[in-house]
Design an enzyme around this catalytic site. Structure first.
Site, PDB file in Angstrom:
ATOM      1  N   LYS A  52      32.659  39.370  35.798  1.00  6.96           N
ATOM      2  CA  LYS A  52      33.189  40.687  36.194  1.00  6.96           C
ATOM      3  C   LYS A  52      34.139  41.223  35.101  1.00  6.96           C
ATOM      4  O   LYS A  52      34.077  42.394  34.741  1.00  6.96           O
ATOM      5  CB  LYS A  52      33.897  40.567  37.548  1.00  6.96           C
ATOM      6  N   GLN A  96      38.392  36.639  44.960  1.00  8.01           N
ATOM      7  CA  GLN A  96      37.153  35.869  44.822  1.00  8.01           C
ATOM      8  C   GLN A  96      37.064  34.817  45.933  1.00  8.01           C
ATOM      9  O   GLN A  96      37.989  34.035  46.123  1.00  8.01           O
ATOM     10  CB  GLN A  96      37.096  35.214  43.431  1.00  8.01           C
ATOM     11  N   ASP A 119      35.274  45.702  47.003  1.00  7.73           N
ATOM     12  CA  ASP A 119      34.236  44.784  47.491  1.00  7.73           C
ATOM     13  C   ASP A 119      33.655  45.285  48.815  1.00  7.73           C
ATOM     14  O   ASP A 119      32.633  44.775  49.280  1.00  7.73           O
ATOM     15  CB  ASP A 119      34.834  43.378  47.703  1.00  7.73           C
TER      16      ASP A 119
END
Ligand code: NAD
Length: 295
Positions: A52, A96, A119
């Protein structure tokens, strides 16, 4: 059989995003900024976060990774998230997953302000997605929709089977596939670990989206000729044919199934890169305040 090339679409999307970043910067604005919180030493999590960050660099986004040891307390994470929620320099924040067992993933991910939740995991974003309102759509499902759109795959009236009901993939993609939208209008069945006679469902499906986390599960004798296959799974398995001794496989036995499929995503190079593409797209939308007009 047409291979659905997520890597190529990712590259096109990155080109488009970098042009938009260049135009923001030439207008005197700062580039979009994505922050990621990484807890512990999970090698897969590190790989995902690095990918990312690399993509952010390539397109001119700013990025920050905040790393914590495995034993970090939940309250320490929450206070960092609160700080970032109020930062004027950060547009998107991701944590994460997975997190260590002593930390409640829901409490942590839901504490990210919904307008920085790139997200798309926050209940406000999920709720707005269900209602078809502007929101951050979860990154992996958005990536799948983008692939189906790019390859002009007709989903209207098709029988779509989603295998797996996670909050981040299976459940949201099942909702998106049933929406009254150009990619949508499918008749969706959501299968899960308690589903009986799964093969009867797979054999009847026109489109199968597999997000179950079982390596090479879907075989050719379970699908019909001409099926569209989207493989979300990703697993590192031992291999005698690679230098590293490992290879990546999905939830679909690709070599076995590809002959019967009309379209199929490979692993790697299918859905995985598109998850990152969606994350970057959501972050740019946040920086431009396109979804929420927060100050
Ligand atoms: P998960 O691991 O949280 O849950 C798996 C789901 O599959 C559950 O809902 C379970 O009910 C269902 N399931 C398990 N065994 C089953 C069976 N035998 N029959 C029917 N259903 C069954 O799901 P997840 O987080 O969505 O992850 C799924 C896979 O996708 C994993 O391999 C994960 O690594 C991968 N993943 C990839 C990306 C990407 O960007 N490519 C993103 C997220 C997840």
């Amino acid at each position: 059989m047409t291979l659905i090339d997520g890597k190529a679409l990712f590259s096109n999307i990155k080109n488009g995003l970098s042009l938009q970043v260049a135009s923001m910067v030439s207008d005197g604005r700062r580039p979009p900024h994505l922050a990621a919180i990484l807890v512990g030493d999970n090698p897969a999590s590190k790989t995902y976060v690095n990918a990312k960050v690399k993509a952010c660099k390539e397109i001119g986004f700013n990025s920050t990774v905040i790393e914590y040891p495995e034993n970090v307390s939940q309250s320490e994470l929450l206070s960092k998230i609160e700080e970032i929620n109020h930062s004027n320099n950060i547009d998107g924040l991701i944590v994460q997953l997975p997190l260590p067992n002593h930390i409640d993933e829901n409490v942590v991910t839901h504490s990210i302000h919904h307008y920085k939740d790139v997200d798309g995991f926050h209940p406000i974003n999920i709720g707005r997605m269900v209602l078809g309102l502007p929101c951050y759509i979860p990154a992996t499902p958005l990536g799948i929709i983008s692939l189906l759109k790019e390859y002009k795959i007709d989903t209207s009236g098709k029988k779509c089977l989603v295998i797996g009901r996670s909050h981040i993939v299976g459940t949201p993609i099942s909702i998106l596939m049933s929406r009254n939208n150009s990619i949508g209008n499918a008749t969706v069945t959501l299968a899960h670990s308690k589903t009986k006679n799964l093969s009867a469902l797979t054999l009847g499906a026109d489109i199968i989206i597999v997000a179950m986390g079982v390596p090479s599960f879907l075989k050719s004798d379970m699908v019909k000729e001409g099926v569209v296959i989207i493989d979300v799974g990703i697993h590192r398995v031992k291999s005698d044919h690679t230098k590293s001794g490992f290879k990546l496989v999905g939830d679909v036995d690709y070599d076995d199934v590809k002959h019967k499929a009309s379209y199929i995503t490979p692993v790697p190079g299918g859905v995985g890169p598109m998850t990152i593409a969606s994350l970057l797209t959501n972050t740019l939308q946040s920086a431009k305040k396109m979804i929420y007009s927060h100050t």
